[in-house]
Design a protein around this motif. Structure first.
Motif, PDB file in Angstrom:
ATOM      1  N   HIS A 104       6.216 -17.512  59.950  1.00  0.00           N
ATOM      2  CA  HIS A 104       5.722 -16.159  60.205  1.00  0.00           C
ATOM      3  C   HIS A 104       4.353 -16.198  60.884  1.00  0.00           C
ATOM      4  O   HIS A 104       4.084 -15.417  61.816  1.00  0.00           O
ATOM      5  N   LYS A 105       3.493 -17.089  60.424  1.00  0.00           N
ATOM      6  CA  LYS A 105       2.192 -17.233  61.073  1.00  0.00           C
ATOM      7  C   LYS A 105       2.333 -17.672  62.521  1.00  0.00           C
ATOM      8  O   LYS A 105       1.634 -17.180  63.414  1.00  0.00           O
TER       9      LYS A 105
ATOM     10  N   LEU B 175      -2.150 -24.252  62.795  1.00  0.00           N
ATOM     11  CA  LEU B 175      -0.766 -24.192  63.258  1.00  0.00           C
ATOM     12  C   LEU B 175      -0.384 -25.444  64.020  1.00  0.00           C
ATOM     13  O   LEU B 175       0.758 -25.916  63.933  1.00  0.00           O
TER      14      LEU B 175
ATOM     15  N   GLU C 248       1.080 -15.565  65.673  1.00  0.00           N
ATOM     16  CA  GLU C 248       0.102 -16.202  66.582  1.00  0.00           C
ATOM     17  C   GLU C 248       0.612 -16.193  68.008  1.00  0.00           C
ATOM     18  O   GLU C 248      -0.113 -15.873  68.948  1.00  0.00           O
TER      19      GLU C 248
ATOM     20  N   GLU D 124       6.515 -18.824  55.466  1.00  0.00           N
ATOM     21  CA  GLU D 124       5.200 -18.249  55.782  1.00  0.00           C
ATOM     22  C   GLU D 124       4.573 -18.935  56.995  1.00  0.00           C
ATOM     23  O   GLU D 124       3.931 -18.297  57.818  1.00  0.00           O
ATOM     24  N   TYR D 125       4.758 -20.238  57.130  1.00  0.00           N
ATOM     25  CA  TYR D 125       4.233 -20.935  58.305  1.00  0.00           C
ATOM     26  C   TYR D 125       4.910 -20.433  59.573  1.00  0.00           C
ATOM     27  O   TYR D 125       4.256 -20.201  60.591  1.00  0.00           O
TER      28      TYR D 125
END
Length: 809
Positions: A631-632, A585, A636, A628-629
């Motif tokens: 969402h991650k 991330l 996190e 998606e990034y």
């Protein structure tokens, strides 16, 4: 400081142990040794004890003894080592109290038990007594009254206290022999089973020739130690003098003691092989004397050689060479001594005078440890074997019985001149003392004090002989030897010398001050399962038990050579960092590779079918990448929100504490400014005073020259070392003179009595002779009358026989 064993280092299960005790368990209560009622009652010391006091003893099995110097009684405690916990030490309560049958007229400074645990030595500086723990004993109330005898009362209990007992040790190969070194430079060996009043053997130590010594400390002994179970060391006595010189007496054997036959055969064959068959006449002569001494002391050796008998132990007979005395071998010098050492190898790092000595046998190495009053330990190893040596033509004085059996002996042991060079010729039996190999000099880093020196006692660990304990005013230190020259060579280890490791075990210094001793007892305990403890008793009669680490203590630290230390440290730091956000991330979304469009698509309208499909493909690609990034990232951050909140709260609390400290500093700032101003004024005034003192005429002194500094060091050495040695020498000479005068006075009185008796006997004999003479005179006159009468009768008969007879008419 408590050193414990790591249970994970030994994966094998610990078996449950059944302790050996002779005390009925149904009448006793088992409590931890530090919590025993004997030690839990705090009592202040009434007198300042000596720094070398040790009132604890252990029989090596299951009994602990403690001397109560307030009540003059001996306490006996049964111990359970490692039961139920492998690291615990339990003691029986209440303790058995033993009391002497006579009142002691001296203060007990140390106690020590003999080899079989039947007799206890009560050591005083001027008197000695032995207390028999078993046998004939009476019972008074709950105390056992034990028979107690005085050792050498004519020698050490004169009342003038001029001869001081320096050291007394039980002989390691006898249960009844006691070795005593006194301040009159005499080593005596008493056999308590035969005669505790007169010594069995006396050795008058003469380390230097009369009139040749420039230092009084070179003739004053300090301590001694018997040798261990190694070749001729078992017959050796190592003696330390005040200047640090070490001498050896060999052979010294107690009459009636027992030795292993296998060990005696080893030195017997060695004397035949390397000495008797040597081409050197001196070596052959020395070995011949040693062989004759062995054959006369142990006659069974000849049977062992010829008949092959298998005797496990041989008894030493009373024997002495009639025309030779032992040589005081030494002083032992160091191999490769440099200019920074004196004639006997003392290092310049050692300060003061020698105070104690320890002989320690570790496998094949004989280790000699000397402690100095300045707080240093000098550790040496014998670089060669000890061998016996006699001076022929100096007969000893023997005391024999009616059957010409030797009861005691006395001899003067003089030191011979030794070459100053190292003995590296490898020729045995030449009469040279063995050289020493310097292993280390350990500085205990004790605080310096000018009023008095330190008295350091040395002890060896009962379980691990490589470890030595030093007991001093500041506490207890542990010294572990990692390099042993002969042992390391025989084991095939790396012969590189490793310095010993020093660890403080118990610190009794308060604020760095060591004004007086704080311990009155110390000993080392161990069991057969590899566990070791030390026990210490304070002046207030409190007990401290510490478990000592023994597993893997001598093993070197293993380091992986493939991974460098810097990389290992970096990896450990990265592992220690708490992971808040993953590296993926933090690196951001992956770069989207837009597919290259064909040239025909550039002219297509967006609302056409081809344009819409292309835009849908691009939108799907960007959605898979960025949505998606995001969402991650959301998941996190949601997962780490509590942790981040905790970190923020912690930082806020730290910030609040820092602000409070800043406020306090601001409040104290004015006070600090005032103190700084006062310090500045004081500094200025001191500078002015210093300037005025510099202007004084006496301040302009020249520095001491080299000769003056050397003379000052000699004066300091004389004040610290030589003065005490001179005092002790003068006291010993006064005591000898007093005894000589007393003996001569008694002899003259006895001669006068004998002369008076002779005069009286002569008068009686004269009167008897006169009366006998008168009787003989009367008898003689009567006999003479009878003789005359007989003669006259005979004459008459002769006359009558000569006259002729007349005829008858």
């Amino acid at each position: 400081m408590r050193i414990t064993l790591d249970p994970s280092s030994d994966p094998s299960p610990q078996p449950k142990r059944s302790p050996l005790t002779l005390t009925p368990t149904d009448e006793l209560e088992w409590v931890p040794l530090p919590k025993h009622p004997l030690f839990s009652t705090s009592c202040a010391a009434t007198t300042s004890p000596a720094s070398s006091r040790n009132l604890l003893a252990w029989d090596g099995a299951s009994r602990l003894y403690f001397w109560d110097y307030h009540a003059n009684t001996l306490h006996r405690l049964s111990l359970r080592l490692g039961d139920p916990d492998p690291t615990s030490v339990l003691a029986s309560s209440p303790s058995k109290v033993l009391q002497t049958d006579v009142e002691l007229s001296f203060d007990v400074e140390r106690i020590s038990i003999n080899r079989n645990g039947t007799a206890m030595l009560l050591f005083g500086f001027y008197r000695l007594s032995v207390m028999y723990l078993y046998g004939r004993a009476s019972k008074k109330d709950v105390n056992l009254i034990c028979r107690t005898i005085a050792v050498g009362p004519e020698t050490y209990s004169s009342g003038s206290n001029d001869i001081r007992v320096l050291q007394a040790i039980w002989h390691p190969y006898s249960d009844t022999h006691l070795g005593i070194l006194s301040s009159d430079s005499v080593f005596r060996l008493f056999n308590l089973a035969v005669d505790p009043l007169l010594p069995e053997q006396e050795y008058y130590l003469q380390p230097v020739e009369p009139g040749r010594s420039r230092n009084a400390s070179s003739v004053c002994p300090v301590d001694f130690s018997f040798g261990g179970d190694h070749l001729w060391d078992r017959f050796s006595v190592f003696i330390l003098f005040s200047d640090g010189a070490i001498f050896v007496l060999c052979p010294v054997v107690p009459f009636g003691s027992h030795f292993k036959c296998e060990s005696l055969l080893e030195i017997y064959n060695d004397a035949h092989t390397f000495g008797l068959k040597s081409a050197n006449s001196l070596a052959a002569s020395n070995s011949k004397l040693a062989i004759s001494w062995l054959e006369a002391t142990f006659p069974e050796l000849l049977n062992q050689e010829t008949e092959g008998d298998n005797h496990s132990l041989l008894r030493a007979n009373a024997y002495a060479i009639f025309d030779a005395s032992l040589v005081l071998q030494g002083p032992l010098r160091r191999v490769g001594q440099g200019r920074n050492e004196d004639s006997f190898g003392r290092s310049v790092e050692c300060e003061g005078r020698a105070v104690s000595f320890l002989y320690n046998l570790v496998s094949k190495d004989s280790i000699l440890v000397t402690s100095w009053s300045g707080g240093q330990l000098q550790i040496d190893a014998l670089a060669d074997e000890v061998q016996p040596l006699w001076t022929v033509g100096s007969p000893p004085r023997l005391r024999v019985d009616s059957c010409d059996q030797i009861l005691g002996l006395a001899m003067i042991c003089e030191a011979t001149a030794v070459d100053c060079h190292d003995r590296l010729d490898h020729n045995a039996w030449l009469g040279n003392p063995p050289p020493l190999l310097r292993l280390a000099i350990v500085d205990l880093a004790l605080p310096r004090r000018a009023e008095s020196a330190y008295s350091i006692s040395l002890f060896s660990d009962t379980l691990m002989p490589e470890r030595i304990y030093s007991l001093h005013d500041g506490g207890i230190d542990s010294i572990v030897l990692h390099f042993l020259p002969f042992t390391s060579q025989s084991n095939g280890k790396d012969d590189t010398m490793r310095t010993p490791s020093v660890h403080p075990v118990l610190n009794t210094c308060q604020s760095g001050c060591t004004s007086e001793p704080s311990l009155s007892g110390f000993l080392s305990l161990s069991d057969s399962f590899g566990y070791s403890w030390i026990v210490a008793v304070t002046l207030s009669q409190e007990c401290v038990v510490l478990e000592m680490k023994t597993w893997n203590l001598l093993l070197p630290i293993s380091i992986d050579a493939e991974k460098p230390s810097i990389q290992a440290e970096g990896e450990s730091k990265e592992r220690d960092k708490p992971t808040i956000i993953s590296k993926e991330l933090l690196g951001g979304p992956k770069e989207v590779l837009v597919p290259q469009a064909a040239p025909s698509l550039r002219s297509v309208a967006a609302d056409s079918i081809e344009g819409r499909s292309t835009l849908h493909q691009y939108f799907k690609l960007f959605h898979e990448t960025y949505v998606e990034y995001a969402h991650k990232v959301y998941l996190e951050l949601k997962h780490h929100a509590p942790q981040l909140k905790k970190i923020i709260n912690d930082q806020q609390s730290r910030l609040g504490d820092a602000q409070q400290k800043l406020i306090k500093v601001e409040e104290k700032e004015s006070m600090l400014q005032k103190r700084i101003e006062r310090v500045t004024q004081m500094h200025n005034s001191l500078e002015e005073r210093l300037q005025r003192l510099r202007n004084l005429p006496c301040a302009h002194k020249k520095p001491l020259s080299r000769a003056e500094r050397q003379f000052k060091s000699e004066l300091d050495h004389f004040r610290e070392v030589e003065l005490d040695a001179l005092h002790s020498s003068v006291d010993a000479l006064n005591e000898r003179l007093r005894r000589h005068m007393q003996a001569s006075t008694n002899a003259s009185r006895q001669q006068q009595r004998i002369a008076g008796k002779k005069v009286g006997a002569g008068e009686d004999q004269m009167s008897m002779l006169k009366s006998s003479l008168e009787k003989l005179t009367l008898v003689n006159t009567e006999n003479s009358k009878k003789v005359k009468l007989v003669e006259s009768t005979l004459k008459n008969k002769e006359k009558s026989s000569r006259e002729p007879s007349l005829p008858l008419l």
